[in-house]
Structure formats: structure tokens, C-alpha cells
Design a protein around this motif. Structure first.
Motif, PDB file in Angstrom:
ATOM      1  N   PRO A  16      59.995  56.846 -80.960  1.00  0.00           N
ATOM      2  CA  PRO A  16      59.270  56.531 -79.729  1.00  0.00           C
ATOM      3  C   PRO A  16      58.211  55.446 -79.938  1.00  0.00           C
ATOM      4  N   SER A  17      57.758  54.854 -78.835  1.00  0.00           N
ATOM      5  CA  SER A  17      56.726  53.820 -78.883  1.00  0.00           C
ATOM      6  C   SER A  17      55.461  54.372 -79.524  1.00  0.00           C
ATOM      7  N   GLY A  18      54.920  53.663 -80.484  1.00  0.00           N
ATOM      8  CA  GLY A  18      53.704  54.094 -81.167  1.00  0.00           C
ATOM      9  C   GLY A  18      53.968  54.985 -82.361  1.00  0.00           C
ATOM     10  N   ALA A  19      55.255  55.177 -82.724  1.00  0.00           N
ATOM     11  CA  ALA A  19      55.589  56.071 -83.828  1.00  0.00           C
ATOM     12  C   ALA A  19      55.240  55.450 -85.178  1.00  0.00           C
ATOM     13  N   GLY A  20      55.188  54.118 -85.239  1.00  0.00           N
ATOM     14  CA  GLY A  20      54.836  53.480 -86.504  1.00  0.00           C
ATOM     15  C   GLY A  20      55.919  52.558 -87.050  1.00  0.00           C
ATOM     16  N   LYS A  21      56.869  52.182 -86.220  1.00  0.00           N
ATOM     17  CA  LYS A  21      57.964  51.311 -86.681  1.00  0.00           C
ATOM     18  C   LYS A  21      57.413  49.960 -87.143  1.00  0.00           C
ATOM     19  N   SER A  22      56.629  49.344 -86.290  1.00  0.00           N
ATOM     20  CA  SER A  22      56.085  48.026 -86.657  1.00  0.00           C
ATOM     21  C   SER A  22      55.191  48.143 -87.887  1.00  0.00           C
ATOM     22  N   SER A  23      54.447  49.217 -87.964  1.00  0.00           N
ATOM     23  CA  SER A  23      53.558  49.390 -89.114  1.00  0.00           C
ATOM     24  C   SER A  23      54.370  49.506 -90.397  1.00  0.00           C
ATOM     25  N   LEU A  24      55.483  50.216 -90.338  1.00  0.00           N
ATOM     26  CA  LEU A  24      56.350  50.356 -91.504  1.00  0.00           C
ATOM     27  C   LEU A  24      56.845  48.979 -91.953  1.00  0.00           C
ATOM     28  N   PRO A  80      45.384  43.844 -79.455  1.00  0.00           N
ATOM     29  CA  PRO A  80      45.957  43.584 -80.782  1.00  0.00           C
ATOM     30  C   PRO A  80      46.073  44.838 -81.645  1.00  0.00           C
ATOM     31  N   THR A  81      45.369  45.899 -81.282  1.00  0.00           N
ATOM     32  CA  THR A  81      45.472  47.118 -82.086  1.00  0.00           C
ATOM     33  C   THR A  81      46.428  48.126 -81.454  1.00  0.00           C
ATOM     34  N   LEU A  82      47.182  47.676 -80.462  1.00  0.00           N
ATOM     35  CA  LEU A  82      48.151  48.576 -79.835  1.00  0.00           C
ATOM     36  C   LEU A  82      49.563  48.184 -80.257  1.00  0.00           C
ATOM     37  N   SER A  83      50.481  49.144 -80.228  1.00  0.00           N
ATOM     38  CA  SER A  83      51.871  48.827 -80.545  1.00  0.00           C
ATOM     39  C   SER A  83      52.478  48.070 -79.372  1.00  0.00           C
ATOM     40  N   GLY A  84      53.631  47.440 -79.598  1.00  0.00           N
ATOM     41  CA  GLY A  84      54.275  46.651 -78.557  1.00  0.00           C
ATOM     42  C   GLY A  84      54.486  47.425 -77.269  1.00  0.00           C
ATOM     43  N   GLY A  85      54.989  48.618 -77.385  1.00  0.00           N
ATOM     44  CA  GLY A  85      55.261  49.431 -76.201  1.00  0.00           C
ATOM     45  C   GLY A  85      53.979  49.854 -75.505  1.00  0.00           C
ATOM     46  N   GLN A  86      52.936  50.090 -76.301  1.00  0.00           N
ATOM     47  CA  GLN A  86      51.649  50.470 -75.700  1.00  0.00           C
ATOM     48  C   GLN A  86      51.075  49.319 -74.892  1.00  0.00           C
ATOM     49  N   GLN A  87      51.178  48.108 -75.440  1.00  0.00           N
ATOM     50  CA  GLN A  87      50.697  46.932 -74.706  1.00  0.00           C
ATOM     51  C   GLN A  87      51.464  46.779 -73.397  1.00  0.00           C
ATOM     52  N   ARG A 124      46.745  53.212 -92.901  1.00  0.00           N
ATOM     53  CA  ARG A 124      45.796  53.288 -91.797  1.00  0.00           C
ATOM     54  C   ARG A 124      45.261  51.895 -91.513  1.00  0.00           C
ATOM     55  N   TYR A 125      44.847  51.677 -90.247  1.00  0.00           N
ATOM     56  CA  TYR A 125      44.212  50.400 -89.889  1.00  0.00           C
ATOM     57  C   TYR A 125      42.711  50.588 -89.976  1.00  0.00           C
ATOM     58  N   GLY A 126      42.062  49.865 -90.846  1.00  0.00           N
ATOM     59  CA  GLY A 126      40.613  49.975 -91.018  1.00  0.00           C
ATOM     60  C   GLY A 126      40.246  51.413 -91.334  1.00  0.00           C
ATOM     61  N   GLU A 138      45.547  57.904 -89.978  1.00  0.00           N
ATOM     62  CA  GLU A 138      46.785  57.446 -90.617  1.00  0.00           C
ATOM     63  C   GLU A 138      47.858  57.234 -89.550  1.00  0.00           C
ATOM     64  N   VAL A 139      48.462  56.057 -89.528  1.00  0.00           N
ATOM     65  CA  VAL A 139      49.550  55.822 -88.573  1.00  0.00           C
ATOM     66  C   VAL A 139      50.899  56.034 -89.242  1.00  0.00           C
ATOM     67  N   LEU A 140      50.869  56.111 -90.573  1.00  0.00           N
ATOM     68  CA  LEU A 140      52.060  56.492 -91.332  1.00  0.00           C
ATOM     69  C   LEU A 140      51.587  57.469 -92.398  1.00  0.00           C
ATOM     70  N   THR A 167      64.315  49.104 -83.561  1.00  0.00           N
ATOM     71  CA  THR A 167      64.743  48.878 -82.180  1.00  0.00           C
ATOM     72  C   THR A 167      64.739  50.155 -81.350  1.00  0.00           C
ATOM     73  N   HIS A 168      64.584  49.941 -80.021  1.00  0.00           N
ATOM     74  CA  HIS A 168      64.685  51.043 -79.059  1.00  0.00           C
ATOM     75  C   HIS A 168      66.062  51.056 -78.412  1.00  0.00           C
ATOM     76  N   ASN A 169      66.821  49.972 -78.674  1.00  0.00           N
ATOM     77  CA  ASN A 169      68.039  49.736 -77.905  1.00  0.00           C
ATOM     78  C   ASN A 169      69.175  50.668 -78.366  1.00  0.00           C
ATOM     79  N   PHE A 227      59.089  38.895 -85.734  1.00  0.00           N
ATOM     80  CA  PHE A 227      57.963  39.686 -85.263  1.00  0.00           C
ATOM     81  C   PHE A 227      58.232  40.191 -83.850  1.00  0.00           C
ATOM     82  N   GLN A 228      57.670  41.379 -83.535  1.00  0.00           N
ATOM     83  CA  GLN A 228      57.888  41.948 -82.200  1.00  0.00           C
ATOM     84  C   GLN A 228      57.355  41.007 -81.122  1.00  0.00           C
ATOM     85  N   ASP A 229      56.241  40.312 -81.439  1.00  0.00           N
ATOM     86  CA  ASP A 229      55.669  39.373 -80.467  1.00  0.00           C
ATOM     87  C   ASP A 229      55.983  37.923 -80.847  1.00  0.00           C
TER      88      ASP A 229
HETATM   89  N1  LIG Z   1      46.175  46.467 -85.673  1.00  0.00           N
HETATM   90  C1  LIG Z   1      46.060  47.764 -85.373  1.00  0.00           C
HETATM   91  N2  LIG Z   1      44.846  48.364 -85.460  1.00  0.00           N
HETATM   92  C2  LIG Z   1      44.709  49.671 -85.166  1.00  0.00           C
HETATM   93  N3  LIG Z   1      45.689  50.460 -84.763  1.00  0.00           N
HETATM   94  C3  LIG Z   1      46.924  49.936 -84.650  1.00  0.00           C
HETATM   95  C4  LIG Z   1      47.167  48.568 -84.946  1.00  0.00           C
HETATM   96  N4  LIG Z   1      48.478  48.314 -84.748  1.00  0.00           N
HETATM   97  C5  LIG Z   1      49.029  49.470 -84.348  1.00  0.00           C
HETATM   98  N5  LIG Z   1      48.114  50.465 -84.281  1.00  0.00           N
HETATM   99  C6  LIG Z   1      48.346  51.836 -83.886  1.00  0.00           C
HETATM  100  O1  LIG Z   1      49.250  52.387 -84.808  1.00  0.00           O
HETATM  101  C7  LIG Z   1      50.200  53.225 -84.165  1.00  0.00           C
HETATM  102  C8  LIG Z   1      51.606  52.783 -84.528  1.00  0.00           C
HETATM  103  O2  LIG Z   1      51.790  51.467 -84.055  1.00  0.00           O
HETATM  104  P1  LIG Z   1      53.149  50.673 -84.301  1.00  0.00           P
HETATM  105  O3  LIG Z   1      52.928  49.288 -83.769  1.00  0.00           O
HETATM  106  O4  LIG Z   1      53.565  50.805 -85.709  1.00  0.00           O
HETATM  107  O5  LIG Z   1      54.151  51.463 -83.338  1.00  0.00           O
HETATM  108  P2  LIG Z   1      55.665  51.131 -83.006  1.00  0.00           P
HETATM  109  O6  LIG Z   1      56.465  52.253 -83.525  1.00  0.00           O
HETATM  110  O7  LIG Z   1      56.019  49.783 -83.465  1.00  0.00           O
HETATM  111  O8  LIG Z   1      55.629  51.185 -81.419  1.00  0.00           O
HETATM  112  P3  LIG Z   1      56.395  50.259 -80.359  1.00  0.00           P
HETATM  113  O9  LIG Z   1      57.774  50.777 -80.269  1.00  0.00           O
HETATM  114  O10 LIG Z   1      55.634  50.497 -79.120  1.00  0.00           O
HETATM  115  O11 LIG Z   1      56.309  48.875 -80.844  1.00  0.00           O
HETATM  116  C9  LIG Z   1      49.920  53.125 -82.671  1.00  0.00           C
HETATM  117  O12 LIG Z   1      49.239  54.276 -82.254  1.00  0.00           O
HETATM  118  C10 LIG Z   1      49.002  51.926 -82.543  1.00  0.00           C
HETATM  119  O13 LIG Z   1      48.048  52.146 -81.528  1.00  0.00           O
END
Ligand SMILES: Nc1ncnc2c1ncn2[C@@H]1O[C@H](COP(=O)(O)OP(=O)(O)OP(=O)(O)O)[C@@H](O)[C@H]1O
Ligand SMILES: Nc1ncnc2c1ncn2[C@@H]1O[C@H](COP(=O)(O)OP(=O)(O)OP(=O)(O)O)[C@@H](O)[C@H]1O
Ligand SMILES: [Mg+2]
Ligand SMILES: [Mg+2]
Lengths: 295, 224, 224, 295
Positions: free
Chosen positions: C36-44, B136-143, C10-12, C16-18, C194-196, C85-87
Motif C-alpha cells: 500500500p501507499s506509504g508502506a516503504g517501497k520508495s524508501s527501500l 518532500p517528506t511524503l510518499s508519492g501516493g500521500q502527495q 528512518r528519516y532524520g 522507522e519507516v522500514l 509498482t501498484h499496477n 525515480f517516482q517523481d
Molecule cells: N524524506 C522523508 N522524510 C520523512 N519521512 C518520509 C520521507 N519520505 C518518505 N517518508 C515517509 O516514509 C513512509 C514511507 O514512504 P515511502 O515513500 O517509502 O512509501 P511508498 O511505499 O513508496 O508509498 P507510495 O506508494 O505512496 O509511493 C511514509 O509514511 C512517508 O511519509
């Protein structure tokens, strides 16, 4: 580096955090009720032993009797008793003792010999089974008319039926509790299996054997039920102790002896162990049944 | 390796979602499965990873008729198959490391071996910094990459991947495809269900196309 | 409509993820977010749909500073935002119909209105035959379309979609993008992560590119 | 076409299927124990009333007394009693009645007047509070030396302490049960909230108010606990009835009256309603607390 984490954290699951409590309460109640049943059985056995140990014969003085006549009738009664089959010790209670027993009624300052008190003979059985009470009573009446035999039969029946009723009740209660506890284990394990269905399915598809998965649950069910039943038992024993203290404060004449034999204590400790065993096996069977429903 | 003969499949009492599917995959082959959403790609893979039984026809895996394999032999067969599920199916309370270690633990590997292999593989898919993160703490692509790592860790004889690049960018997707090709070169039979046309066209492997539950064509490669 | 000023997240107690994200989206705009995957799109997106609060900086939504909005006002704000949602996050025990109906029910719409709108929309995304299927019995792409339908059913002022086409083929993806453009024409501000690449290049909308938690560029369109 | 399905199917959740059972068992036990406590209180009150209604005075005959002397002492005692503050009715028991009471000891064929039986006076209090027992006893001793006063004080104390102990026990048991039931509701609701966290989170993000979500849980907790406590109560009442039948088979002299007043029955029915109320409110508070932890 990374220690393997528990695969199926049954105990971290909120629904299963309830299980030790349920088992604890169930075991607590079961132990208490079981102890009560054992004590009741003890008390009943005691009373029964005391009461069926023998009986009492009263020879009242006839109006205007000379003391010698009464003595003769007592002798006749004693003779009849000693000749009867199955009768053991026969003791004539002295008039002084009888007077003492009557003190609450007659007041303290009576002279035994002044009063035409009935004479009392206490009889112990040698062999209860061979005594024919009806025949004996007839013979005594013949030997000394007016003789009264008090064999406590009425009281015994009352108490036996009361104790029997209470014991049935205790059995039903323990069965009910056992049933509920087992239902709780089954429901909780099922619920756990349902909640963790995803994990189990993944394990299944990855190639884990049923036994591997069942073992994980079983192990945790064992520890959970052990902790629950142990604390339940400790609490129950503490309660029993407190009750014992409470009873001890009362006049001992009022209360029968409230203690269990060594063997009975062991039996009591079997309750939590049994609970533990049932819980573990139930968990195992539930998981295996759930697994068998998977392709 | 994999042989389908007139296979039909239905969920419960529903309609057939696959019908009259017949094909054979040679050991060491590499196939893409494609087709519109709902065509039956995931269902086809489910038959191959023994999560479902066909309602008619024959499915042969590793030269055994799967409808006749006794229940006790299934775990052993399943250990030879690696699966990337479309919805990942990671164990949520286990770390990325422990998730990937699962197939090795189930098979009874030693902890030192597990530690070495899992760390190496997760580093390769770019998750070196997330070994101990729970899904749950990973991004979609990481999972998705954790799911792929779990599928390949035990060097399966048959690798089935369902939409393994839906949540990663094309750079990572290509990298993951290289990983699959590497395994394929070492003897693993690979089947990948995907919508990603750019990936399909980039790697010239045979394509099985499904439509409404039927296998409509097997092209030798996108380039053809 | 949406304004970020020096936003950090930041998460907890994690890193900082953004960081230092600054931008403004005008009402009625349409943006892609990529990286790229993990860049922070979902977090934004999480910051925008009020699932998370920024650890520093200001986020302004509908002209209100979200860090200062009292708890009681959040439901009202959230009802103006639609999220894919992504999931997916579908309610597993509810039918596709009931899942899509949720936002209208929460807002207290009448059942007849709900029935008409939901049936229409599900038909449009190609799920006419699956109105009463629960998500676990739907294919990956079908679930994704239910998630999209739920996001747009209540005509949100702000639509946020996180990888909405990862499980569907390009034909359906284009159709869904048309749906988003239709809403956009009616005044909805749209943000799609999106990655597409083929989708991004096909629709000429501004692109926000993230890398390692930073907003590295805003291109006016892929065609530029 | 499509009826809206239950949003948060608390009762379909396997872990919550357990809840009605737990509540049922808890309510069952609580009602039984509560009934036992009420009955005990009734019995104790009865005994207390009987015993503190008055006392008995015995005037034993002195050795070689003429019957007239005894009568004179009885008259003195009666006079002293009638003059004492707070004393109501004073009744001299006739020698025949006394002899009858002594029959088990002396045998049936005694003539009352042949024996120097003590005379018995039964005294009822008019106002228990104003009676100074110690002073009265001293005065009686003065009026008729050798007089024995039996005010049952010893027995009363015994019984009061026994009943008091049992009542404390019942209170503790009910508190324990209530506590466990509440813990069960809290745990189960928490567990439900945890299991359905995804749904709650989605509802939350979609714009549902806390009240909307809490209401769903609360409504279902109400029905679940109602079904549980209703069946528990019905079972408990059935058990009480069966016990009553069992007790009725015994000699009534042995058992005190085992029935509850109307008001007490109402109180008994309050137990399940209270359980229901507690469960519902607990569910609501648990859900709201969980929601408040969401952003
Ligand atoms: N709930 C969470 N707790 C802790 N860290 C998290 C959590 N969600 C995401 N992260 C971390 O924050 C960073 C950014 O995650 P995010 O989901 O925003 O990436 P993303 O750009 O959406 O990637 P993807 O394209 O793979 O979905 C990643 O390194 C991820 O491991
Ligand atoms: N568990 C299930 N129970 C009932 N029907 C199902 C189930 N899973 C899938 N289906 C139905 O079977 C059909 C094929 O589904 P499948 O998942 O195989 O499609 P797919 O080709 O993988 O689609 P996608 O590309 O969207 O993942 C669909 O119509 C779907 O609704
Ligand atoms: Mg699929
Ligand atoms: Mg993402």
C-alpha cells in the motif's frame, strides 16, 4: 493548532538573503556620499560667505613718505570707500595688528612704528550686489595711488570650481548607487518570482487575485529593505561620527566645521526611507508585471 | 456547464495538440477522459481550468465565453473550479495542512472553519498522521492524496482531476473515486483524465476518448 | 547482488519507516515490490540506490558493505545502478536528449556513441519527435519515458524503477516492461516498485510485498 | 545534431544574473578607493620629502642694529650650521628674495635695503637621522640670540595624522568591500546550489564525482566574476581619468601631482584579478561543501 505559514517565504530564499546586504551596503554608501556632499556644500557656503563678505585694501607707504602722508592717503581711501554704493563697515587695521600678522616673516622683536608697514583697511559689504568692484578699484587708485585691493576673487573661483566638481561627482555616485540598488531589487524580486513561479502559478490557478500575490511579496520586500537600509544607515552614521572624531583631533584651524544642520540630518535620514519605498514599490511592480504575463 | 466548439489549441508556435474538439458537459455530469500518452488529455483539462486559452474555437464555462472574460473576473471563475494536477503542484515549503487550506484562505474563509474542514478531509484520505508533513517528506501516493484534498476542499462546481490515481493502489483509488462520486452527487461536475482501465471499468460513467489531439468517441459507459 | 540483513531505516529523527527487512537478490533476478501507499517501497529503493543509509542492519551491494564504502568510491558504484525515480527528477532546462545522455556524459563516453545510443533508445520508447523538447513541454507519460530511458541508457548492472508506469497506458506499460525484461536477459538485476496489478499479474516474476515498513512476504510469482 | 547544453546554467539563473553587477560595483569602488589611497600615499610622501628635506632659520635684526652686526650674526649661524652633524647644504637667502616673499604684505614698492628685514637661511639635511634638532637650536640661540628655527614639525604632524587617518579609512573601506563581495559570491553560489539542488542531486545519484559538479560551477563563477570585475575596472579607470581632467583644470599649485607610478598601476590592475580569483575559489568551496552534505 496549525498557524498559517508564510506563503511566499521571500526571506528564506537563499538568493533573497543577499538582498538586505546589498541594500545595506548601497544605503551605507549613499548616506556617506550624501553627507559628504552636504558637508562640502556647507564648507563652500562658509568660505563663500567669508570671502564675499568683503575685501581688503592695502595702502603701502611710498618710499621716503612721512607718516602723516600715509595717514592722509588712508583717510582718502576710507572716504572713497564710505561714499561707494553697497559698502558697509570700513575698519582701518592698526599698525600693531599688521605687525602681528607679519611676525612669522619679520620675527617677534620689531616695533610697528619703526617699519614702513603698509596700512590695511578691511571692508565689509552692506549689499554685495550693488558694489561695482572695477569702478571702486579705479576710484581708490585715484584717491591713493598704489592702493592694492585683494578681493579673493582668484581663490574663490578655485574653490567654487573644486567644490562644484566634487558635488557633481557625489551626485553621480549617489545616482549610480541608487540605480544599482534599484537594479538589485528588481533582479532579486524577478529572481524570487522566477524561483517561486510554481507557487505563484498555483495561487493564480486556485483563484488568488494579482493583488493577493503581489501583497505577499511587497510586504516582505518592505521588511527586508527596511532591515537592510536601517543597518546601512546606522553603520554610516557611526562612520560619520568616527570621521568627526578623527577630524576633531586635527587642528581645528586646518579643518572647517564638520557638522550638519538639523534640517540636513533629517534629509540624511530620508535616504534609507526612500530606499525602502523604492524597494517595496519595485517589488510590487515586478510581481504584478510577472503575473500579467500569466494567462 | 462546459461547452467546447471546434476548439483548437497549440503551445506557442508549435503544432496543434488539440483540434476540432466539440462537446458539451451537463451540470452534474461525470466523465472519464482517456487516450494514449500524449493524446492531449492534460491539454484539454488546461483549457477547462483556464491555464491556457484556445487558439481557435469557443470554450464556454459557467455560461461564459472564456476568451472574452476580462482578466479581473478570472479569479472568481477559478475559485469555482477544483484541479488535481498530474504533477500535483503542491507548495513544497507548506505542510499538507496548509496546502489543502490554500483555496479556503485565498477565498477568505475563517481559520476555525478551515481547521475543521481540512483536518476532516485529510483524515478521510488517510493522512491523519501527516497533517504537518511537508510534501518532500511524503510518499508519492500521500502527495497525490494531498493534491486531491486541495482540489475538493472548497466544494468546487467543476472538478478536474488529471491522472489522480497513478501513484496509489487500487484500494485507495476506489476510495478516492467514491469521494468524487460523493461530490458529484452534491452537484459537482466531474472530469477525470486517467489511464487506469480497472477504475474506468469499475465505475460506469461516460468516457471521452482522445487520440492525437482529436476527440474520437464519447461512450456512455465502459459497460456498454 | 543485493543483500539486506535486519535493515532499519528512518528519516532524520522520525520513526522507522522500514524495520527488520531481510532478503537477498541473486544477480540477474527480476522482482516486483508492492504494498500500500506509504508502506516503504520508495524508501527501500533509496537504500539500494545509495541515496540514504540504513539506520541499522547491513546493506550489501555488489558484494560491498555500503555503510563502509569510502565516499570517493560511491560515484563508481552508482554508475552501475540505473534508477527511475517516482517523481522522474528530470533536469528541467535540458532537452529529453540531454537528460538521457547525462549518465553517459558523466561516465565520459564519446559524443558520437552517445548520439547514436540516445537517439535509438528515445525512438524505441516513442519519443522520436520529442528529442529536443524540454521536460516541461512533455506530457506526463512522455516525461516518464524519458526518465526510464535515462535509467537504462548506460546498461546498469542493477535497475531500480519506482512506479515506472503510473502515467502511461497499459500498452506502453507492457512495452516498457519488455524493455526491462530484455535488459534482465542481458544480465541486469531488476527491481520494480509498482501498484499496477495488471502489470504484476501479466509478468510472472517474484513479488516482494511490504506493509507498514515490514517485508511481509516474497511470492515466487503472481500466478502462484 | 544536439550540442550538449550547459549542465548548470549558473548565468541563466535570475539570481546569478545579479552577481556580475555586484562584483562590478564592488571592484569599481575598490579600485577607486585603492587608487585614492595610493595617491594619498604619494602626496604624503612628497610633502614629507619636501618638509623633512631641511628647515629654515630666521635671524631678525635687533632694534637699532647696524647692517654689519646682522651680517656677523648670519655668519655665526652659518658657521654653527656647517659644523653640525648631518647638515648638508646651507644657503643664505638674499634680502631681495626675502622682500619678494613679503610683497603681498608690504606692497610692491619697497626697497629691500630700506627695511630691517630678517635674514633667512635655508638648510638641507645631509642625513636627517644624525641631526639633533634640539641641540642645534640651542647652539644657534647661543651663536645668534633671537634666531628662529622653523622646521615645519607642526605642519608635518598635522598632515601625517590626516593622511594616516584617511589611509586607515581607505583600508577599512577596501576590506569592507572585499568582504561584501565575497559574501555576495558565497550567498549567490549557495543560492545557486540551493536552486539547482535537484540537478546536483540527480548528477550525484547518477555517479558524477564531486569534482565534476564543482567544476561546472567554478568555471561559470570565473567567467561571471571576470566580466563583472573587468567592467568595474574599466569604469573605475574612466572615472579616475575624468577626475584627473577635473583636477587638471584647477590651478596646479593648489593640487599636488595626481598620477600613479607604473608599479602602482600594476597593483591597481591586480584588484580585479584578485576579485576574480576569490570569486572562483569561493564558488568551488561552496559547492564542494554543499556536496559533502549529501549522502
Ligand atoms: N524524506 C522523508 N522524510 C520523512 N519521512 C518520509 C520521507 N519520505 C518518505 N517518508 C515517509 O516514509 C513512509 C514511507 O514512504 P515511502 O515513500 O517509502 O512509501 P511508498 O511505499 O513508496 O508509498 P507510495 O506508494 O505512496 O509511493 C511514509 O509514511 C512517508 O511519509
Ligand atoms: N507546455 C507544453 N509546451 C509544448 N508542448 C506541450 C506542452 N505540454 C504538452 N505538450 C505536448 O502536447 C501534446 C499533448 O500533451 P498532453 O500533456 O495534453 O498529453 P496527455 O494526453 O496528458 O498525455 P499523458 O497521458 O502522457 O499525460 C504532447 O505531444 C506534448 O508533448
Ligand atoms: Mg497528461
Ligand atoms: Mg513511493
Amino acid at each position: 493548532m496549525s498557524r498559517p505559514q508564510s506563503l511566499l517565504p521571500l526571506s528564506r530564499e537563499p538568493s533573497t538573503r543577499l538582498l538586505p546586504w546589498i541594500i545595506g551596503v548601497m544605503v551605507y554608501l549613499a548616506v556617506l556620499i550624501f553627507a559628504a556632499a552636504l558637508l562640502l556644500a556647507n564648507i563652500a557656503a562658509n568660505w563663500d560667505r567669508e570671502m564675499s563678505a568683503g575685501f581688503t585694501v592695502q595702502i603701502p607707504p611710498a618710499a621716503g613718505d612721512a607718516p602723516e602722508a600715509l595717514e592722509a592717503r588712508v583717510a582718502a581711501v576710507v572716504k572713497t570707500l564710505k561714499e561707494a554704493a553697497g559698502v558697509g563697515e570700513v575698519a582701518v587695521v592698526s599698525p600693531e595688528v599688521t605687525a602681528l600678522a607679519l611676525e612669522p616673516w619679520l620675527g617677534p622683536n620689531i616695533e610697528a612704528h619703526d617699519l614702513p608697514l603698509p596700512r590695511v583697511v578691511e571692508v565689509h559689504f552692506a549689499d554685495r550686489a550693488t558694489v561695482d568692484m572695477a569702478a571702486l578699484i579705479a576710484k581708490l587708485e585715484e584717491a591713493a595711488p598704489g592702493t592694492v585691493v585683494d578681493n579673493h576673487e582668484f581663490w574663490r573661483n578655485q574653490i567654487v570650481s573644486l567644490v562644484g566638481g566634487l558635488e557633481t561627482l557625489a551626485t553621480v555616485a549617489i545616482a549610480l548607487i541608487g540605480f544599482t540598488a534599484m537594479a538589485a531589487v528588481i533582479f532579486t524580486t524577478r529572481s524570487s518570482v522566477a524561483i517561486q513561479r510554481d507557487v505563484i502559478e498555483v495561487l493564480h490557478l486556485i483563484g488568488a487575485t494579482d493583488d493577493y500575490v503581489a501583497h505577499e511579496f511587497q510586504r516582505q520586500a518592505f521588511w527586508i529593505s527596511l532591515s537592510g537600509s536601517a543597518s546601512g544607515t546606522v553603520l554610516a552614521v557611526a562612520t560619520l561620527y568616527l570621521l568627526g572624531q578623527l577630524a576633531g583631533n586635527l587642528d581645528t584651524a586646518l579643518m572647517p566645521d564638520l557638522s550638519l544642520g538639523a534640517w540636513q540630518s533629517v534629509l540624511l535620514w530620508a535616504v534609507p526611507l526612500l530606499a525602502c519605498l523604492i524597494a517595496t514599490m519595485t517589488a510590487r511592480r515586478t510581481v504584478l508585471a510577472a503575473l500579467r504575463r500569466m494567462p | 456547464m462546459v461547452r467546447f466548439e471546434n476548439v483548437g489549441m497549440r503551445y506557442g508556435a508549435g503544432p496543434e495538440v488539440l483540434s476540432d474538439v466539440t462537446f458539451a458537459l451537463k451540470p452534474g455530469s461525470f466523465h472519464f477522459v482517456t487516450g494514449p500518452s500524449g493524446a492531449g488529455k492534460s491539454s484539454l483539462l488546461k483549457l477547462m481550468y483556464l491555464a491556457h486559452r484556445p487558439s481557435r474555437g469557443f470554450v464556454t464555462l459557467f455560461d461564459r465565453d472564456v476568451t472574452r472574460v476580462p482578466r479581473g473576473d478570472l479569479p472568481e471563475l477559478r475559485r469555482r473550479i477544483g484541479v488535481v494536477f498530474q504533477d500535483f503542484r503542491l507548495v513544497q515549503h507548506l505542510s499538507a495542512f496548509d496546502n489543502v487550506a490554500l483555496p479556503m484562505r485565498v477565498a477568505g474563509s475563517r481559520e476555525e472553519v478551515i481547521r475543521k474542514h481540512v483536518t476532516e478531509l485529510l483524515t478521510w484520505v488517510g493522512l491523519k498522521d501527516h497533517l504537518h508533513a511537508r510534501p518532500p517528506t511524503l510518499s508519492g501516493g500521500q502527495q497525490q492524496r494531498v493534491a486531491i484534498a486541495r482540489a475538493v476542499i472548497a466544494h468546487p462546481k467543476l472538478l478536474l482531476a488529471d491522472e489522480p490515481t497513478g501513484n496509489v493502489d487500487d484500494t485507495i483509488a476506489v476510495r478516492l473515486l467514491y469521494l468524487f462520486e460523493e461530490l458529484n452527487r452534491m452537484g459537482t461536475t466531474v472530469v477525470i483524465a486517467t489511464h487506469n482501465r480497472s477504475i474506468i471499468s469499475r465505475f460506469s460513467h461516460p468516457i471521452m476518448r482522445l487520440r492525437e489531439g482529436g476527440l474520437v468517441e464519447i461512450k456512455q459507459s465502459a459497460a456498454e
